[in-house]
Write a protein that holds these residues in place. Structure first.
Motif, PDB file in Angstrom:
ATOM      1  N   SER A  43       0.850  -1.191   0.000  1.00  0.00           N
ATOM      2  CA  SER A  43       0.000   0.000   0.000  1.00  0.00           C
ATOM      3  C   SER A  43       0.879   1.232   0.000  1.00  0.00           C
ATOM      4  O   SER A  43       2.027   1.212   0.445  1.00  0.00           O
ATOM      5  N   SER A  44       0.326   2.315  -0.516  1.00  0.00           N
ATOM      6  CA  SER A  44       1.073   3.574  -0.572  1.00  0.00           C
ATOM      7  C   SER A  44       0.333   4.637   0.217  1.00  0.00           C
ATOM      8  O   SER A  44      -0.893   4.771   0.094  1.00  0.00           O
ATOM      9  N   SER A  45       1.074   5.355   1.040  1.00  0.00           N
ATOM     10  CA  SER A  45       0.506   6.422   1.852  1.00  0.00           C
ATOM     11  C   SER A  45      -0.644   5.861   2.686  1.00  0.00           C
ATOM     12  O   SER A  45      -0.488   4.871   3.396  1.00  0.00           O
ATOM     13  N   PHE A  46      -1.833   6.468   2.584  1.00  0.00           N
ATOM     14  CA  PHE A  46      -2.985   6.006   3.347  1.00  0.00           C
ATOM     15  C   PHE A  46      -3.904   5.106   2.535  1.00  0.00           C
ATOM     16  O   PHE A  46      -4.974   4.729   3.010  1.00  0.00           O
ATOM     17  N   ASP A  47      -3.530   4.787   1.306  1.00  0.00           N
ATOM     18  CA  ASP A  47      -4.341   3.925   0.464  1.00  0.00           C
ATOM     19  C   ASP A  47      -4.051   2.462   0.777  1.00  0.00           C
ATOM     20  O   ASP A  47      -2.907   2.081   1.015  1.00  0.00           O
ATOM     21  N   ILE A  48      -5.113   1.652   0.750  1.00  0.00           N
ATOM     22  CA  ILE A  48      -4.926   0.218   0.925  1.00  0.00           C
ATOM     23  C   ILE A  48      -4.451  -0.380  -0.388  1.00  0.00           C
ATOM     24  O   ILE A  48      -4.720   0.152  -1.471  1.00  0.00           O
ATOM     25  N   GLY A  49      -3.754  -1.491  -0.297  1.00  0.00           N
ATOM     26  CA  GLY A  49      -3.188  -2.131  -1.469  1.00  0.00           C
ATOM     27  C   GLY A  49      -3.524  -3.604  -1.521  1.00  0.00           C
ATOM     28  O   GLY A  49      -4.270  -4.134  -0.677  1.00  0.00           O
ATOM     29  N   PRO A  50      -2.998  -4.325  -2.519  1.00  0.00           N
ATOM     30  CA  PRO A  50      -3.317  -5.740  -2.689  1.00  0.00           C
ATOM     31  C   PRO A  50      -3.028  -6.586  -1.460  1.00  0.00           C
ATOM     32  O   PRO A  50      -3.782  -7.529  -1.166  1.00  0.00           O
ATOM     33  N   GLN A  51      -1.931  -6.294  -0.735  1.00  0.00           N
ATOM     34  CA  GLN A  51      -1.667  -7.057   0.473  1.00  0.00           C
ATOM     35  C   GLN A  51      -2.791  -6.906   1.490  1.00  0.00           C
ATOM     36  O   GLN A  51      -3.155  -7.864   2.169  1.00  0.00           O
ATOM     37  N   ASP A  52      -3.343  -5.710   1.587  1.00  0.00           N
ATOM     38  CA  ASP A  52      -4.448  -5.474   2.518  1.00  0.00           C
ATOM     39  C   ASP A  52      -5.703  -6.233   2.083  1.00  0.00           C
ATOM     40  O   ASP A  52      -6.429  -6.772   2.928  1.00  0.00           O
ATOM     41  N   TYR A  53      -5.966  -6.268   0.793  1.00  0.00           N
ATOM     42  CA  TYR A  53      -7.122  -7.023   0.307  1.00  0.00           C
ATOM     43  C   TYR A  53      -6.978  -8.499   0.669  1.00  0.00           C
ATOM     44  O   TYR A  53      -7.928  -9.130   1.156  1.00  0.00           O
ATOM     45  N   LEU A  54      -5.796  -9.041   0.419  1.00  0.00           N
ATOM     46  CA  LEU A  54      -5.566 -10.452   0.665  1.00  0.00           C
ATOM     47  C   LEU A  54      -5.737 -10.779   2.148  1.00  0.00           C
ATOM     48  O   LEU A  54      -6.393 -11.767   2.510  1.00  0.00           O
ATOM     49  N   LYS A  55      -5.163  -9.968   3.007  1.00  0.00           N
ATOM     50  CA  LYS A  55      -5.296 -10.214   4.445  1.00  0.00           C
ATOM     51  C   LYS A  55      -6.749 -10.097   4.904  1.00  0.00           C
ATOM     52  O   LYS A  55      -7.212 -10.866   5.747  1.00  0.00           O
ATOM     53  N   HIS A  56      -7.454  -9.128   4.345  1.00  0.00           N
ATOM     54  CA  HIS A  56      -8.853  -8.943   4.721  1.00  0.00           C
ATOM     55  C   HIS A  56      -9.694 -10.150   4.333  1.00  0.00           C
ATOM     56  O   HIS A  56     -10.507 -10.649   5.130  1.00  0.00           O
ATOM     57  N   PHE A  57      -9.507 -10.651   3.123  1.00  0.00           N
ATOM     58  CA  PHE A  57     -10.278 -11.814   2.682  1.00  0.00           C
ATOM     59  C   PHE A  57      -9.921 -13.049   3.495  1.00  0.00           C
ATOM     60  O   PHE A  57     -10.794 -13.867   3.822  1.00  0.00           O
ATOM     61  N   CYS A  58      -8.647 -13.206   3.806  1.00  0.00           N
ATOM     62  CA  CYS A  58      -8.246 -14.347   4.639  1.00  0.00           C
ATOM     63  C   CYS A  58      -8.889 -14.261   6.028  1.00  0.00           C
ATOM     64  O   CYS A  58      -9.291 -15.276   6.598  1.00  0.00           O
ATOM     65  N   THR A  59      -8.981 -13.048   6.555  1.00  0.00           N
ATOM     66  CA  THR A  59      -9.634 -12.855   7.858  1.00  0.00           C
ATOM     67  C   THR A  59     -11.105 -13.240   7.782  1.00  0.00           C
ATOM     68  O   THR A  59     -11.647 -13.891   8.690  1.00  0.00           O
ATOM     69  N   LEU A  60     -11.788 -12.842   6.704  1.00  0.00           N
ATOM     70  CA  LEU A  60     -13.195 -13.195   6.544  1.00  0.00           C
ATOM     71  C   LEU A  60     -13.376 -14.697   6.457  1.00  0.00           C
ATOM     72  O   LEU A  60     -14.235 -15.279   7.134  1.00  0.00           O
ATOM     73  N   ILE A  61     -12.586 -15.344   5.620  1.00  0.00           N
ATOM     74  CA  ILE A  61     -12.706 -16.790   5.445  1.00  0.00           C
ATOM     75  C   ILE A  61     -12.388 -17.513   6.749  1.00  0.00           C
ATOM     76  O   ILE A  61     -13.044 -18.502   7.106  1.00  0.00           O
ATOM     77  N   HIS A  62     -11.408 -17.011   7.479  1.00  0.00           N
ATOM     78  CA  HIS A  62     -11.025 -17.632   8.750  1.00  0.00           C
ATOM     79  C   HIS A  62     -12.151 -17.538   9.775  1.00  0.00           C
ATOM     80  O   HIS A  62     -12.343 -18.449  10.601  1.00  0.00           O
ATOM     81  N   GLY A  63     -12.934 -16.460   9.734  1.00  0.00           N
ATOM     82  CA  GLY A  63     -13.940 -16.243  10.756  1.00  0.00           C
ATOM     83  C   GLY A  63     -15.336 -16.694  10.409  1.00  0.00           C
ATOM     84  O   GLY A  63     -16.215 -16.696  11.279  1.00  0.00           O
ATOM     85  N   LEU A  64     -15.591 -17.108   9.160  1.00  0.00           N
ATOM     86  CA  LEU A  64     -16.936 -17.494   8.755  1.00  0.00           C
ATOM     87  C   LEU A  64     -17.140 -18.997   8.873  1.00  0.00           C
ATOM     88  O   LEU A  64     -16.173 -19.773   8.801  1.00  0.00           O
ATOM     89  N   PRO A  65     -18.388 -19.446   9.064  1.00  0.00           N
ATOM     90  CA  PRO A  65     -18.665 -20.883   9.240  1.00  0.00           C
ATOM     91  C   PRO A  65     -18.148 -21.702   8.065  1.00  0.00           C
ATOM     92  O   PRO A  65     -18.419 -21.401   6.910  1.00  0.00           O
ATOM     93  N   GLY A  66     -17.410 -22.740   8.376  1.00  0.00           N
ATOM     94  CA  GLY A  66     -16.853 -23.621   7.352  1.00  0.00           C
ATOM     95  C   GLY A  66     -15.567 -23.133   6.739  1.00  0.00           C
ATOM     96  O   GLY A  66     -14.851 -23.909   6.095  1.00  0.00           O
ATOM     97  N   GLY A  67     -15.229 -21.868   6.915  1.00  0.00           N
ATOM     98  CA  GLY A  67     -14.036 -21.334   6.287  1.00  0.00           C
ATOM     99  C   GLY A  67     -12.758 -21.805   6.923  1.00  0.00           C
ATOM    100  O   GLY A  67     -11.807 -22.191   6.233  1.00  0.00           O
ATOM    101  N   GLN A  68     -12.712 -21.787   8.250  1.00  0.00           N
ATOM    102  CA  GLN A  68     -11.462 -22.124   8.938  1.00  0.00           C
ATOM    103  C   GLN A  68     -11.071 -23.570   8.709  1.00  0.00           C
ATOM    104  O   GLN A  68      -9.887 -23.880   8.532  1.00  0.00           O
TER     105      GLN A  68
END
Length: 531
Positions: free
Chosen positions: A424-449
């Motif tokens: 990410s650059s400055s205050f903008d989110i970048g691809p690494q942030d997207y990937l971590k966010h999606f992994c967090t969602l999958i980790h926390g949703l039923p059946g994902g973990q």
């Protein structure tokens, strides 16, 4: 004292048998003969309608009526020679009133905007008949199994996940009851509803072949012309049923490369656009998302029709954008399914553009550019950050699988971008942030973990190994050095929950079409050895 008042309307069975009816509900004669006792408002024409001697035998052959004896056995009234083979033993203590009420409360409060197959009044009528009608009993059990296996009900009911295994016994009970049913003996809507609920249960259990069987049964019953206006009734909207089957069939066909049965024609039911309640608006938007993904798209998606064009893909992309406007305001539960489905279908369009060689270094539309999955990831990240976790949990394993497929595509694209482009650059989110966010969602949703997160981490370790340590630390998991831990790691309680058999049996072709063949951009290879 018994009343001397004459009975003006006899029940249907007594009238057919030409015997005196006492007017009770049920009457004594139906109870002794093991027949269902009901009275319709339509009187039959007078005169003999067949051989009187065979009426009782004909009524007893009907599979719809049931009675419950003192041993909790539900059985169909049949001739004496086949009564044992047609007996159904209801499992004691499985379908309790509290369980049924709890599942109904969850479903009708959260799912009517995405699964409008039943209304509360219709479902209650089936609940009231579970002790006398095997079709109703099978439907109610399948409904509860659907809520347990296909939605986030278990997570809501029991945060510690101690009731996660209750869906399997309910599904087994529904399947056992269904084996004794003739799908043509009851109103066709009942058969379609039961088949659809069993389809959802099998999806939730991960049984793809069985799921496809029940989905095809539901769509075949509908297209066979068995759903007449008398069965449609006023409580359940036939348009909702048609579009629900169409949405489910097309989503399944895209995921599993299957053919479809339902087509949109001028005679197809039209959704009522006069209703302004959130559930109706949300379902109309969902139906509109899947409208253009017909057999022509699927033939190109499956590689049987090479006539795809850039213009067609651009039209599909623009349709998706218009079907769910960016400023649409609906409850979180409805938006969760709409936004994830919208971005998933955009990902499928880009994958088709990739496999057909339509990507360009100077694309005429963003969907034909290599970096388009980054834009999809950004849009989905912004949408899901605004949504509550409970709204995402409601849609169960189906939503998690779509998130998983989007994340896998994002991972493949990130592997072809320089390390500087990932950050990410400055205050903008970048691809690494997207990937971590999606992994967090999958980790926390039923059946994902337990299922999708291990596969996702294995893919990251293969495709984008530089991100594995960062992602696992972000999730609070130990860094995994191998695609999957050993059985000893499982015994030691690895929080990742890897399963080697899942990893080995997983069909990566169903997740991302990038690896099907090496795409080219105007004659130059796009991807390197990493893919």
């Amino acid at each position: 004292m018994p009343s001397n008042k004459p009975i003006t309307i006899a029940c249907d069975a007594c009238r057919r048998r030409k015997v005196k009816c006492d007017g009770q509900q049920p009457c004594i004669r139906c109870g002794s003969a093991g027949l269902i006792c009901c009275t319709t408002s339509v009187r039959r024409k007078k005169g003999r309608q067949g051989a009187t001697a065979t009426v009782l035998q004909e009524l007893r052959k009907a599979p719809e009526p049931l009675h419950t004896n003192t041993n909790n056995v539900i059985s169909t009234p049949t001739p004496q020679s086949t009564v044992i083979s047609n007996r159904f033993v209801r499992k004691s203590g499985l379908l309790t009133p509290n369980l049924v009420q709890s599942c109904a409360d969850y479903f009708f409060a959260r799912m009517l905007g995405t699964v409008p197959i039943l209304l509360p009044t219709t479902f209650q009528s089936h609940v009231d008949r579970t002790s006398e009608c095997l079709h109703s009993y099978c439907l109610v059990v399948a409904f509860c199994a659907f809520v347990f296996t296909q939605t986030g009900y278990t997570s809501c009911l029991d945060p510690e996940n101690q009731t996660a295994g209750r869906g399997k016994p309910l599904l087994d009970e529904a399947l056992s009851a269904r084996r004794l049913l003739d799908p043509f003996a009851a109103p066709t809507r009942h058969g379609i509803t039961i088949a659809f609920l069993l389809y959802g249960c099998q999806i939730g259990m991960g049984n793809q072949r069985q799921a496809y069987y029940f989905l095809r049964e539901a769509t075949t019953l509908y297209t066979a012309g068995m759903l007449d206006q008398a069965d449609a009734g006023v409580d359940d909207n036939e348009g909702n049923l048609f579009w629900l089957l169409l949405i489910s069939e097309r989503a399944h066909a895209i995921r599993r490369h299957r053919p479809i049965t339902l087509q949109i024609t001028p005679d197809s039911p039209v959704l009522d656009d006069t209703q302004s309640d959130p559930s109706s608006i949300g379902f109309r938007c969902l139906a509109e998302l899947y409208r253009p993904f017909d057999h022509m798209f699927l033939s190109r998606w499956n590689g049987t029709d090479p006539s795809s064009s850039r213009e067609l893909l651009i039209q599909l992309e623009e349709h998706l954008q218009q079907a769910v406007p960016a400023d649409l305001e609906l409850p979180d539960i409805l938006l969760a399914d709409l936004r994830v489905s919208q971005q998933w279908l955009r990902t499928m369009i880009w994958q088709l553009a990739t496999s057909t060689g339509f990507l360009s270094s100077t694309p005429s539309h963003p969907c034909l550019g290599f970096a388009y999955p980054l834009q999809i990831a950004r849009d989905l990240s912004l949408a899901t950050w605004k949504l509550s976790k409970e709204s995402l949990e409601t849609h169960g394993i189906g939503l998690v699988e779509k998130l998983f497929e989007i994340t896998c595509t994002l991972t493949d694209v990130m592997a072809c971008i320089s390390p500087a482009g990932l950050r990410s650059s400055s205050f903008d989110i970048g691809p690494q942030d997207y990937l971590k966010h999606f992994c967090t969602l999958i980790h926390g949703l039923p059946g994902g973990q337990n299922k999708f997160l291990p596969l996702l981490l294995a893919k990251i370790s293969q495709t984008l190994p530089s991100m594995l340590a960062s992602v696992t630390r972000h999730l609070g998991l130990p860094v995994q050095g191998q695609p999957a831990p050993t059985d000893m790691d499982m015994d030691m309680g690895s929080p990742v929950g890897y399963r080697n058999d899942w990893y080995k049996a997983f069909e990566w072709g169903e997740v991302s079409r990038i690896g099907d063949k090496t795409p080219e951009i105007e004659g130059q290879t796009l991807f390197g050895e990493g893919l």
